[in-house]
Design a protein around this motif. Structure first.
Motif, PDB file in Angstrom:
ATOM      1  N   VAL A  78       0.855  -1.184   0.000  1.00 53.73           N
ATOM      2  CA  VAL A  78       0.000   0.000   0.000  1.00 53.73           C
ATOM      3  C   VAL A  78       0.893   1.237   0.000  1.00 53.73           C
TER       4      VAL A  78
ATOM      5  N   ASP B   7       0.919   5.399  -1.926  1.00 56.45           N
ATOM      6  CA  ASP B   7       0.302   6.353  -2.860  1.00 56.45           C
ATOM      7  C   ASP B   7       1.264   6.786  -3.964  1.00 56.45           C
TER       8      ASP B   7
ATOM      9  N   SER C 123      -3.985   3.370  -1.672  1.00 58.16           N
ATOM     10  CA  SER C 123      -4.606   4.130  -0.582  1.00 58.16           C
ATOM     11  C   SER C 123      -4.966   3.248   0.602  1.00 58.16           C
ATOM     12  N   GLY C 124      -5.134   3.901   1.737  1.00 59.30           N
ATOM     13  CA  GLY C 124      -5.574   3.194   2.937  1.00 59.30           C
ATOM     14  C   GLY C 124      -6.948   2.583   2.753  1.00 59.30           C
ATOM     15  N   SER C 125      -7.852   3.315   2.120  1.00 61.22           N
ATOM     16  CA  SER C 125      -9.199   2.775   1.902  1.00 61.22           C
ATOM     17  C   SER C 125      -9.143   1.589   0.940  1.00 61.22           C
TER      18      SER C 125
ATOM     19  N   CYS D 244      -6.691  -0.493   0.760  1.00 61.62           N
ATOM     20  CA  CYS D 244      -6.177  -1.577   1.601  1.00 61.62           C
ATOM     21  C   CYS D 244      -7.328  -2.247   2.353  1.00 61.62           C
TER      22      CYS D 244
ATOM     23  N   LEU E  45       2.977  -1.164   4.305  1.00 57.96           N
ATOM     24  CA  LEU E  45       2.087  -0.013   4.393  1.00 57.96           C
ATOM     25  C   LEU E  45       2.860   1.300   4.510  1.00 57.96           C
TER      26      LEU E  45
ATOM     27  N   MET F 292      -6.571   8.808   4.183  1.00 56.19           N
ATOM     28  CA  MET F 292      -6.288   7.929   5.312  1.00 56.19           C
ATOM     29  C   MET F 292      -4.812   7.532   5.260  1.00 56.19           C
ATOM     30  N   ASP F 293      -4.017   8.016   6.222  1.00 58.02           N
ATOM     31  CA  ASP F 293      -2.595   7.669   6.217  1.00 58.02           C
ATOM     32  C   ASP F 293      -2.383   6.258   6.766  1.00 58.02           C
ATOM     33  N   GLY F 294      -1.147   5.808   6.765  1.00 59.09           N
ATOM     34  CA  GLY F 294      -0.838   4.449   7.202  1.00 59.09           C
ATOM     35  C   GLY F 294      -1.184   4.182   8.652  1.00 59.09           C
TER      36      GLY F 294
ATOM     37  N   GLN G 154      -3.564   5.668  10.428  1.00 57.22           N
ATOM     38  CA  GLN G 154      -5.027   5.569  10.515  1.00 57.22           C
ATOM     39  C   GLN G 154      -5.522   4.249   9.920  1.00 57.22           C
ATOM     40  N   THR G 155      -4.906   3.856   8.813  1.00 53.23           N
ATOM     41  CA  THR G 155      -5.286   2.593   8.169  1.00 53.23           C
ATOM     42  C   THR G 155      -5.032   1.428   9.117  1.00 53.23           C
TER      43      THR G 155
END
Length: 146
Positions: free
Chosen positions: A10, A12, A37-39, A41, A57, A64-66, A68-69
């Motif tokens: 994951v 960007d 992206s986090g979403s 993932c 990651l 959504m950063d890593g 937050q993911t």
């Protein structure tokens, strides 16, 4: 037939994503999936019903950063022990502390060195055998020069 381990990358940054995927495809026997992206993932985890063995990651991503993911992933009891390696250019103390609180397996500093990435991934996917009997066999073989 043995099932290959599944690695989800994951990031960007398309260049980092392509490089990591290419490096791992050449050197690690695994199925490699990618998303930017986090979403994305979280969507892949849901679609694959958690059938992911390792996530690489990125931390710094828009939306959504890593961190937050991974916090979202860890809320699901099914993913409490899912192995995650952070890919990050941000190796500052606060980021490392936050990452360790989310139970990361390891982190790789970007730009990554291919050999380092491969070694860290293999360590998570193919951990050393901790069986004393098997270790004794390997020691005996070493003593015989085999």
């Amino acid at each position: 037939m043995n099932k290959l381990p599944v690695i989800l990358i994951v990031d960007d940054d398309a260049m980092n994503l392509t490089m990591a995927k290419s490096i791992l495809e050449m050197k690690v026997r695994a199925e490699i999936l990618t998303t930017e992206s986090g979403s994305g993932c979280l969507d892949i985890l849901q679609k694959r019903q958690g059938a992911i063995d390792l996530i690489l990651l990125d931390i710094a991503m828009p939306g959504m950063d890593g961190l937050q993911t991974l916090a979202t992933i860890r809320k699901n009891l099914r993913y409490q022990d899912l192995k995650v390696i952070f890919l990050t250019a941000a190796a500052d103390k606060n980021t490392i502390i936050k990452a360790s609180q989310l139970k990361i397996a390891d982190y790789v500093k970007k730009p990554f060195v291919p050999e380092d990435l491969i070694a860290r991934v293999e360590k998570q996917i193919f951990p050393p055998i901790e069986d004393p009997e098997i270790n004794d066999i390997f020691k005996s073989l070493d003593n015989l020069g085999l």
